[in-house]
Motif scaffolding. Structure first.
Motif, PDB file in Angstrom:
ATOM      1  N   ALA A  19      71.446  42.564  50.714  1.00  0.00           N
ATOM      2  CA  ALA A  19      70.982  43.978  50.722  1.00  0.00           C
ATOM      3  C   ALA A  19      69.789  44.375  50.397  1.00  0.00           C
ATOM      4  O   ALA A  19      69.015  45.352  51.091  1.00  0.00           O
ATOM      5  N   THR A  41      76.188  47.850  57.406  1.00  0.00           N
ATOM      6  CA  THR A  41      76.496  46.792  57.007  1.00  0.00           C
ATOM      7  C   THR A  41      78.040  46.653  57.923  1.00  0.00           C
ATOM      8  O   THR A  41      78.344  47.213  58.642  1.00  0.00           O
ATOM      9  N   GLY A  60      76.683  51.975  49.079  1.00  0.00           N
ATOM     10  CA  GLY A  60      75.646  51.574  50.338  1.00  0.00           C
ATOM     11  C   GLY A  60      75.575  52.313  51.750  1.00  0.00           C
ATOM     12  O   GLY A  60      76.455  53.305  51.722  1.00  0.00           O
TER      13      GLY A  60
END
Length: 203
Positions: A19, A41, A60
């Protein structure tokens, strides 16, 4: 409508190193005027058939949708190494892109790959090559990192001509080195410039 050249940075990360690489590649993309990065993702997979991931990640970026593939002008694909191959979660996602393959959604767009490993010789290059294969089936134009201007000869941790890599250590104790950071940013900028040039030629 946004006229920027859009680079999709699609990755899977368990411990955070991949990441962080994705964020640095995004930094490189957005250092090129007229280019923007979209981070996405994929959900994890499990051997337990009862297990499932939430529809929306707890933190995220969002999960990738097929629309993200259709809209992007270039793609950076990242995964940690799993026995010299991409992680199952990324392979599972790519296995579900048959409709986009049939439609040619990614055909002719530039792509690059990146990875993180627990050990220095833990399959960085084979993982990068494994991620290239489905992209070639999609008709994408694969880009690596040239020795000419990437500083690959100076790095003593991650980095390959097939794409940037990071040596995280067995317990994720190694932060991204200065050389790895530079290579991530370089790869993002190089991908963005190439996508921008290809887009302008076909405008």
């Amino acid at each position: 409508m946004n006229s920027d050249t859009l680079i999709l940075i699609l990755y899977y990360s368990r411990q955070g190193a991949t990441a962080r690489m994705a964020q640095l590649i995004a930094q490189g993309v957005e250092s090129v005027p007229g280019c923007s990065a979209r981070l996405r993702t994929v959900p994890g997979v499990s051997a337990d058939c009862e297990a499932s991931s939430p529809d929306i990640p707890a933190d995220g970026p969002p999960y990738c949708e097929m629309e993200d593939l259709r809209e992007c002008h270039g793609l950076a694909l990242g995964s940690p190494t799993r026995f010299g191959n991409m992680a199952a979660a990324m392979k599972y996602f790519l296995d579900g892109t048959g409709a986009e393959w049939h439609a040619g959604s990614l055909c002719g767009k530039p792509a690059s790959v990146f990875t993180s490993t627990g050990s220095l010789h833990g399959g960085q290059e084979s993982t990068l090559l494994s991620m290239m294969l489905p992209l070639l089936h999609h008709g994408m134009l694969i880009m690596g990192l040239p020795y000419r201007d990437s500083g690959l000869m100076q790095t003593s941790s991650g980095g390959t001509p097939y794409g940037v890599s990071h040596w995280a250590g067995a317990n994720q104790e190694k932060t991204i080195s200065a050389e790895e950071k530079s290579l991530c940013i370089l790869q993002g900028a190089r991908l963005a410039r190439t996508a921008q040039a290809l887009r302008s030629r076909h405008a």
